[in-house]
Design an enzyme around this catalytic site. Structure first.
Site, short mmCIF file in Angstrom:
data_model
loop_
_atom_site.label_atom_id
_atom_site.label_comp_id
_atom_site.label_asym_id
_atom_site.label_seq_id
_atom_site.Cartn_x
_atom_site.Cartn_y
_atom_site.Cartn_z
N SER A 12 0.80 -1.09 -0.22
CA SER A 12 -0.15 -0.19 0.22
C SER A 12 0.78 1.25 -0.05
O SER A 12 0.81 2.61 -0.52
CB SER A 12 -0.77 0.19 0.75
N SER A 13 2.13 1.28 0.54
CA SER A 13 2.98 2.15 0.35
C SER A 13 4.39 1.91 0.77
O SER A 13 4.78 0.36 0.48
CB SER A 13 2.31 3.00 1.98
N ILE A 15 8.69 0.54 0.55
CA ILE A 15 8.96 -0.43 0.61
C ILE A 15 8.21 -1.03 -0.73
O ILE A 15 8.83 -1.66 -2.30
CB ILE A 15 9.96 -0.93 1.14
N GLY A 16 7.09 -1.73 -0.34
CA GLY A 16 6.19 -2.38 -1.46
C GLY A 16 5.66 -2.10 -2.25
O GLY A 16 5.71 -3.10 -3.59
N ASP A 64 -3.57 -10.51 4.33
CA ASP A 64 -2.89 -9.73 5.90
C ASP A 64 -2.26 -10.98 6.37
O ASP A 64 -2.54 -12.10 6.46
CB ASP A 64 -4.83 -10.02 6.58
N TYR A 154 11.33 -4.03 18.06
CA TYR A 154 11.03 -3.60 16.71
C TYR A 154 12.12 -4.62 16.27
O TYR A 154 12.55 -5.20 15.07
CB TYR A 154 11.40 -2.77 16.15
N LYS A 158 13.24 -8.49 13.89
CA LYS A 158 13.87 -8.84 13.07
C LYS A 158 14.79 -9.43 13.34
O LYS A 158 15.36 -10.71 12.43
CB LYS A 158 14.35 -7.63 12.55
#
Length: 318
Positions: A12-13, A15-16, A64, A154, A158
């Site tokens: 939707s925004s 990097i993707g 999702d 976060y 990762k």
């Protein structure tokens, strides 16, 4: 090179969106891109960016990563359920003192960033193994290598992704599959802007005064300067990603930001692990002038640096 089916999450925004658009608009039409997002109401930016590729080399689908049924339904809607390249990009950020974050919020980050990838692979990996062909590309982070102040949860998510992929990579070799962890540093996107804005709203009442001051007057105060100095664009990361997936011999790990590499190199320079922690501590608490001078020097390096990079041979002489 036969056209490859690419499934990308979190489009939707940021990097993707940039990766989906870049692959769909490939001059040689080497990719059929299925760009997915949790909420299809947020597709407008991708539609605008995709241009004439929409409906030809790009389709937008709902997915999702926190819902197994959503993943299954999306994969089932792809011809023969065949995915040649998975780009796992969907993610969730969080900053702030852990005293001020609920366990539910922490679980949401882990569920999206780590278990989201696990759910995707449980659905896609068996077919890749059967065909002995496929490339799993995971948008990780330098914070999967080096923890950063007030990014505890976060970074933990990762780190989990990195350990999971490192373990899986051994098995992948047996099935002739490729796994690549793409590790950006700071990237200037709506994602980072949202994380920062949420950080400004954190209720710090559960933290002691020293921790509150540290988060507000050191971390948040320098947040924008770090991104201005070190930040890449989403399109830059997308270009790296395209180079990776068209490479004859894609690497297991690839950092997209050479300006950040010296910081992650500290992790490997000292087996005891003290060097990077001590260095970051001194940068943050004892050398404010040096820290800002370093950022200004990095700005100069960025201005003078070239955007090109070399990953060796690529298919079709890309």
């Amino acid at each position: 090179m036969a056209q490859k089916t690419v499934l990308i999450t979190g489009c939707s925004s940021g990097i993707g969106l940039a990766i989906a658009s870049k692959l769909a608009n490939d001059d040689k039409k080497r990719f059929m891109v299925y760009a997915t997002m949790r909420n299809l109401d947020k597709r407008r930016d991708l539609v605008d960016t995709a241009g004439s590729s929409l409906g030809k080399t790009l389709e937008i689908k709902q997915l999702d990563v926190c819902c197994e049924k959503s993943i299954r339904d999306c994969i089932s809607s792809i011809p023969n359920r065949k995915v040649d390249i998975l780009v796992s990009n969907a993610g969730m950020g969080m900053i702030g003192p852990i005293e001020c974050q609920s366990l539910e919020e922490m679980k949401n980050v882990m569920d999206t960033n780590f278990f989201g990838l696990v759910r995707l692979l449980k659905e896609i990996l068996p077919d890749m193994k059967k065909r002995k062909k496929g490339h799993i590309v995971v948008i990780s982070s330098v914070m999967g290598i080096q923890g950063i102040l007030f990014n505890d949860i976060y970074a933990a998510s990762k780190f989990a992704v990195e350990g999971f992929c490192e373990s899986l990579a051994i098995q992948a070799i047996k099935f002739k599959l490729n796994i690549t962890l793409i590790e950006p540093g700071p990237v200037i996107t709506e994602f980072e802007k949202k994380v920062y804005e949420e950080g400004l709203k954190v209720d710090l009442s559960a933290a002691d005064q020293e921790t509150r001051d540290m988060f507000t007057n050191i971390y948040l105060r320098n947040y924008k300067d770090i991104f201005v100095s070190l930040g890449q664009s989403a399109d830059d990361v997308a270009e790296h990603t395209k180079k990776i997936i068209t490479s004859d011999n894609p690497p297991f790990r690839h950092q997209t930001n050479t300006l950040y590499t010296p910081m992650t190199t500290l992790k490997y320079a000292d087996p005891n692990g003290d060097l990077p922690i001590d260095t970051f501590y001194k940068m943050v608490f004892h050398h404010d002038k040096v820290f800002h001078a370093s950022l200004n020097f990095i700005k100069l390096l960025r201005w003078r640096s070239k955007k090109s990079f070399n990953l060796g041979k690529t298919n079709n002489k890309e």
